[in-house]
Design an enzyme around this catalytic site. Structure first.
Site, short mmCIF file in Angstrom:
data_model
loop_
_atom_site.label_atom_id
_atom_site.label_comp_id
_atom_site.label_asym_id
_atom_site.label_seq_id
_atom_site.Cartn_x
_atom_site.Cartn_y
_atom_site.Cartn_z
N ARG A 36 0.80 -1.21 0.00
CA ARG A 36 0.00 0.00 0.00
C ARG A 36 0.84 1.28 0.00
O ARG A 36 0.69 2.13 -0.86
CB ARG A 36 -0.93 0.03 1.21
N HIS A 82 -8.42 -3.68 -7.53
CA HIS A 82 -8.15 -2.96 -6.27
C HIS A 82 -9.45 -2.77 -5.48
O HIS A 82 -10.11 -1.74 -5.61
CB HIS A 82 -7.53 -1.59 -6.60
N TYR A 127 -17.46 13.74 -13.94
CA TYR A 127 -17.35 14.93 -14.79
C TYR A 127 -16.03 15.00 -15.55
O TYR A 127 -15.92 15.76 -16.51
CB TYR A 127 -17.48 16.20 -13.94
#
Length: 751
Positions: A36, A82, A127
């Protein structure tokens, strides 16, 4: 308990809680460290970044493709590789698209992807649109050429690359930050051309030292034009140890007498810098500045305008002050903690990083060449089988037409392999033309030549190094650019002393009976002519300058300091001194002192004791003040008086019954705190009953005249008359004339 609810604990594993929690936390720690938070030396990516890049390549979002909605990419990443939150995944994606965060962005974003002022102001994923940049091809171009290991995804339904085959050390180029369990990493970005040059140096001279590599890599290179001001020695030490810090400073220029800030340090916000400067201006700590403006736009991403108050302001000194007190100068921690080729995290120096990456790159190139060689040999094998068929075409056709199992017969007759026999049987009739035979011969010659070349390269370390070197040079030529962050040796930033920033104007500090204070410009102010609140009146005034400290003395003997320039204007009624300080309950403010730090003041108490103090000895930043004068129980502190000449001045002290004593001030000592010496004798019995005590104390020059105030009337004592009251320190003194024995205050005025 019913049988249906009974439990058989013997069938379950039982472990001590300590062992279980220790293993669980250790497993979690290793996951955070390896999967990570920390990057791998190979491709310089964390798992989430690697998965985003790979998922986008699988979606066909190469640099030449059309943009696609970011939500589509995020969905693929969290659905296939993931299994974490979409917002965290999108944030990681945004970071790789911000050209002010990444030196060489991996993602090309369309839409609102945040700004330098607020990197987290990006639009929602529904967006924005995105695709990979051309630079990302350095990480992906060899992924399907046998260069990487493939591992199952989280649910075992797909495979993902364990690492990406980076053609350049992306770890140094883009840098990274991360916090794991018990460790962290902070790697700054670098210039591609410089890093490639250092890699080539290490290939050509494997024993090169860190100092020699620093001839190529001068310093980190951030995605901003701000200056790196860390000295060369500290940078070399950072690369030598893998730990250190880098300091950056904004760049500025002078334009029409104004300061124009044209570049900010990495991750600094223009709006925040302006807020920091504005806060200092509001606190009256920057009287040199008149106004601020932010004129940043698309053409000038950073353009902060600072307007000085006059053309006499030293802009260089002003900027050094702002560098020291705002984000116009910032320091960045460097901790090169990386997962190495052995799969373990460790802090590496520059040489170790480049050496390990070159090992990774060399191994990647070997795997790529071997993968290609295997393909070439397989193709040669097939073509050799086809050539046998062409040379014996009639017999091959006859076998195919007459035999029930032509494949077995062909294999036995011509000693073909299973693959070759299948290739012959899969031939189309049109492929039996004479031209095809010629074509196959030509292809065989080419493949044999390539096979020979691949074998030669794989068998020679020197040829392998040369190949890696040429590829690095080619990539550096295509993707390299000039350094963005210039390296400068500059004057050290230093906050200007607050007092030196303030105009040195003469002021008169006025204190009222109720403890209200204000400051009037000039030394010719008549404090008695000012307006006071109802029930309040003038108590004391002190002459000083606006860049000095005003020291207030309370009835308990404590001193307090406030910057004189911060006091309210005398045009108003002022403000209570206690509003900005924290004096003990029940005390009153008895006087105010101002002047140079080495100015002397005469202080004393109603008990008749006193001493001289130096003003700088009683300065304090503590709101609770500083104990200076020891006060006898039941007594108060007297208003302080400024000493003009400690060798020639006189002391005049008056009691409430009208006794006055004068003596040379040289008979008193200079103390920083204490009770002092006896100035005038007050019988202790009368002091306890408050029948007699000192009401006024002043220092005066030899030529001064003493003005005695008694109620509404006052008397200026003639110089020859003053001699009547001269005596030894600590005596009782002589009585004042009738009508002036109830003294309210005394004042020394120039003759």
């Amino acid at each position: 308990m019913p049988d249906s609810l009974s439990f058989n604990f013997e069938q379950n594993e039982q472990r001590p809680l300590q062992d279980y929690t220790e293993k669980a936390y250790l497993d979690y720690s290793m996951y955070v460290i390896l999967d990570r938070a920390l990057p791998h030396i190979g491709d310089g990516l964390k798992p989430v970044q690697r998965r985003i890049i790979y998922a986008m390549s699988e979606l066909g979002l190469k640099a030449s493709a059309k943009y696609k909605k970011s939500a589509r990419t995020v969905g693929d990443v969290i659905g296939k590789f993931h299994p974490h939150g979409d917002s965290a995944c999108y944030e990681a994606m945004v970071l790789m698209a911000q050209d002010f965060s990444y030196r060489y962005p991996l993602i090309d974003g369309q839409g609102n992807w945040g700004s330098m002022d607020d990197p987290k102001s990006f639009a929602a994923m529904r967006y924005t649109e995105s695709k990979l940049t051309a630079y990302s091809d350095l990480l992906l171009s060899e992924a399907n050429q046998g260069t990487v290991d493939w591992v199952p995804n989280f649910d075992g339904t797909l495979e993902e690359p364990k690492l990406l085959p980076a053609r350049l050390p992306n770890l140094l180029l883009n840098g990274t930050t991360g916090i794991a369990v018990g460790m962290a990493t902070d790697i700054p970005p670098h210039n591609l051309t410089e890093v490639a040059s250092a890699c080539i140096r290490l290939l050509e001279a494997p024993k090169s030292t860190v100092a020699e590599l620093c001839e190529h890599i001068k310093a980190p290179d951030f995605p901003t034009n701000a200056e790196i001001i860390t000295d060369k020695k500290a940078i070399h030490e950072m690369y030598e140890t893998g730990n250190g810090s880098i300091r950056m400073r904004a760049t500025w220029e002078k334009e029409d007498g104004n300061i124009i800030v044209t570049a900010l340090p990495y991750q600094s916000s223009g709006s925040k810098v302006l807020e920091q400067i504005a806060a200092q201006m509001q606190a009256k700590k920057l009287p040199m500045l008149d106004d601020l403006r932010d004129e940043s736009d698309h053409e000038n991403p950073t353009r902060l305008v600072l307007i000085p108050r006059s053309n006499r302001v030293d802009l260089q000194q002003l900027m050094l002050h702002l560098f020291a007190t705002t984000d116009l100068e910032r320091s960045y921690r460097v901790n090169m903690n990386i997962i190495g080729l052995n799969g373990r995290p460790q802090v590496m120096n520059l040489r170790t990083i480049l050496k390990q990456w070159l090992e990774y790159r060399t191994e990647t190139v070997c795997r790529r060449l071997q993968h290609r060689l295997d393909k070439v040999l397989a193709q040669i094998h097939v073509l050799e089988g086809l050539m046998i068929a062409y040379l014996n075409i009639d017999e091959v056709i006859q076998i195919i037409r007459e035999e029930d199992k032509p494949k077995d017969v062909l294999m036995k007759r011509f000693k073909l392999s299973d693959i070759q026999a299948d290739a012959i049987l899969d031939l189309r009739l049109r492929k039996l033309a004479k031209l095809e035979e010629i074509k196959i011969k030509g292809e065989l010659d080419e493949l044999n030549a390539e096979s020979k070349q691949l074998n030669t390269t794989l068998g020679s370390q020197q040829r392998l190094k040369t190949l890696v070197k040429k590829e690095i040079q080619a990539d550096a030529k295509e993707y390299g650019d000039k350094r963005q962050s210039p390296i400068k040796q500059v004057e050290e930033a230093k906050a200007i002393d607050e007092n030196s920033l303030i105009p040195t104007e003469p002021i008169t500090i006025v204190l009222s009976d109720k403890g209200w204070v204000r400051a009037a410009k000039g030394h010719e102010v008549d404090p008695l002519s000012l307006n006071y609140k109802s029930g309040d009146s003038f108590k004391q005034a002190s002459l000083g300058r606006s860049n000095q400290q005003a020291v207030f003395l309370d009835s308990s003997g404590r001193c307090y300091s406030l910057p004189a320039h911060s006091l309210p204007s005398a045009r108003s009624l002022g403000e209570p001194v206690s509003a900005r300080l924290t004096p003990p309950d029940g005390v009153t403010f008895e006087g105010v002192m101002a002047g140079d730090p080495d100015s002397l003041y005469l202080v004393g108490t109603e008990a008749g004791y006193g001493f001289m103090l130096k003003l700088e000895d009683v300065y304090t930043k503590n709101r609770n003040g500083k104990a200076v004068i020891s006060v006898t129980a039941g007594c108060n502190v007297l208003a302080p008086s400024r000493v003009n000449d400690p060798e020639l001045d006189w002391v005049a002290a008056v009691s409430n019954i009208g006794r006055m004593l004068m003596f040379p001030i040289t008979e008193l000592t200079v103390l920083s705190k204490g009770k002092g010496l006896k100035i005038i004798q007050i019988p202790s019995a009368k002091l306890k009953t408050r029948e007699e005590y000192v009401v006024a104390l002043t220092a005066m020059a030899e030529t001064d005249k003493l003005v005695i105030y008694s109620g509404k009337k006052h008397m200026t004592m003639p110089t020859d008359r003053q001699e009547y009251y001269i005596g030894e320190r600590g005596r009782r003194g002589n009585m004042l004339p009738n009508g002036y024995r109830k003294v309210s205050r005394i004042e020394a005025v120039s003759a």
